[in-house]
Design a protein around this motif. Structure first.
Motif, PDB file in Angstrom:
ATOM      1  N   ASP A  10     -18.157 -12.959 -23.366  1.00 51.29           N
ATOM      2  CA  ASP A  10     -19.151 -13.957 -23.610  1.00 51.29           C
ATOM      3  C   ASP A  10     -18.594 -14.681 -25.209  1.00 51.29           C
ATOM      4  OD1 ASP A  10     -22.412 -14.084 -24.053  1.00 51.29           O
ATOM      5  OD2 ASP A  10     -21.080 -15.179 -25.728  1.00 51.29           O
TER       6      ASP A  10
ATOM      7  N   ILE B  46      -9.757 -19.812 -14.814  1.00 55.70           N
ATOM      8  CA  ILE B  46     -10.499 -19.552 -15.928  1.00 55.70           C
ATOM      9  C   ILE B  46     -10.061 -21.171 -16.481  1.00 55.70           C
ATOM     10  CG2 ILE B  46     -10.797 -18.371 -17.959  1.00 55.70           C
ATOM     11  CD1 ILE B  46     -11.678 -15.610 -16.559  1.00 55.70           C
TER      12      ILE B  46
ATOM     13  N   TRP C  94     -13.289 -11.140 -20.480  1.00 66.56           N
ATOM     14  CA  TRP C  94     -13.813 -12.590 -19.998  1.00 66.56           C
ATOM     15  C   TRP C  94     -14.760 -12.009 -20.667  1.00 66.56           C
ATOM     16  CZ3 TRP C  94     -13.790 -11.476 -14.444  1.00 66.56           C
ATOM     17  CH2 TRP C  94     -12.030 -11.008 -13.367  1.00 66.56           C
TER      18      TRP C  94
ATOM     19  N   ARG D 198     -18.146 -20.551 -21.525  1.00 62.15           N
ATOM     20  CA  ARG D 198     -18.881 -18.405 -21.362  1.00 62.15           C
ATOM     21  C   ARG D 198     -19.794 -17.817 -21.507  1.00 62.15           C
ATOM     22  NH1 ARG D 198     -14.540 -15.142 -20.775  1.00 62.15           N
ATOM     23  NH2 ARG D 198     -14.021 -16.346 -19.119  1.00 62.15           N
TER      24      ARG D 198
ATOM     25  N   HIS E   8     -19.188 -25.435 -18.212  1.00 66.75           N
ATOM     26  CA  HIS E   8     -19.583 -24.356 -18.516  1.00 66.75           C
ATOM     27  C   HIS E   8     -20.401 -23.302 -17.267  1.00 66.75           C
ATOM     28  CE1 HIS E   8     -19.746 -25.979 -22.490  1.00 66.75           C
ATOM     29  NE2 HIS E   8     -19.439 -26.913 -22.577  1.00 66.75           N
ATOM     30  N   LEU E   9     -19.963 -22.007 -17.996  1.00 64.55           N
ATOM     31  CA  LEU E   9     -20.857 -20.703 -17.366  1.00 64.55           C
ATOM     32  C   LEU E   9     -21.311 -20.175 -17.896  1.00 64.55           C
ATOM     33  CD1 LEU E   9     -20.392 -18.643 -14.597  1.00 64.55           C
ATOM     34  CD2 LEU E   9     -18.292 -17.493 -16.124  1.00 64.55           C
TER      35      LEU E   9
END
Length: 247
Positions: free
Chosen positions: A181, A155, A179, A187, A164-165
């Motif tokens: 938002d 990460i 993990w 993310r 960007h994910l």
């Protein structure tokens, strides 16, 4: 370059080989020094080239009163050699066709096993040129395979690369409060509708789709195909629209 020299070059002869072969045709048979003089090259170079032409099949050696002379083969030999080359290629053509792999015509598929395989696949996602990843991710299975420490490092590398994910996860598989938002982590997270449980992780990027299975099946795969990527991205977009933003 003359038409003849150009044709011999297209056949595959070097500049010196062409000149020496033409000298042989003109002289009929001759000693090395005479051939070198006609071809306008050094005697030592002429000897090396004559041996090359002999190996190719365009020159032979004979002896006249104990003196070594070279004889040029008929130009028809070029046709014979060309036919032999064509036959050689024809014989391996099926194997060459099986290797023929141009993006847009035939997909590329790479398969990996074990922990190192997972890491290889994850490493490939960091090469994304668009700086956008779309993923369907199973937290539980990733923690069971590569582990949290590896994912934390991954990460950080993703963030450092400015990638960007957009990710869809199943709340059932989110076994730890990690993990989230968060724009800080580049993310965007959504949760799939109830009943959607993902046994593997999938990343969509560039012209690729990468898959990482659970520990049970123990494999990673990278598929490079524009059509396959477009199909998976369309399905991702549908699921993204139906998924809920994280609280």
């Amino acid at each position: 370059m003359s038409t003849i020299s150009h044709a011999l070059s297209q056949f595959g002869l070097t500049h010196n080989q062409s000149n020496v072969y033409l000298a042989l045709l003109e002289l009929g048979e001759a000693k090395t020094q005479d051939i070198a003089k006609r071809a306008k090259i050094l005697r030592t170079t002429a000897y090396e080239v004559l041996e090359q032409l002999k190996a190719i099949g365009l020159a032979t050696v004979s002896y006249r009163k104990g003196v070594r002379v070279y004889i040029g083969e008929s130009p028809k030999k070029l046709d014979q050699l060309l036919d032999a080359k064509k036959k050689t290629i024809h014989d391996v053509l099926p194997e060459l066709e099986s290797l023929y792999n141009i993006s847009g015509f035939k997909p590329k598929m790479r398969y990996y096993e074990g922990i190192e395989g997972y890491k290889t696949v994850y490493g490939d996602t960091l090469n994304v040129t668009s700086k956008r990843l779309y993923a369907i991710l199973s937290m539980q299975d990733l923690l069971d395979t590569v582990g949290e420490n590896y994912m934390d490092g991954y990460i950080q590398r993703r963030i450092s690369a400015g990638i960007h994910l957009s990710v869809i996860r199943s709340e059932t598989k989110d076994i730890k409060p990690i993990w989230p938002d968060d724009p800080k982590y580049l993310r965007m997270l959504r949760y799939a509708p109830s009943g959607f449980i993902f046994p593997l992780t999938m990343y969509i990027y560039d012209n690729k789709v990468s898959l990482m299975s659970s520990k049970h099946e123990n494999f990673g795969m990278i598929i490079e195909s524009h059509e396959f990527m477009e199909t998976q991205k369309a399905l991702f977009d549908v699921l993204w629209s139906a998924s809920a933003k994280s609280a």
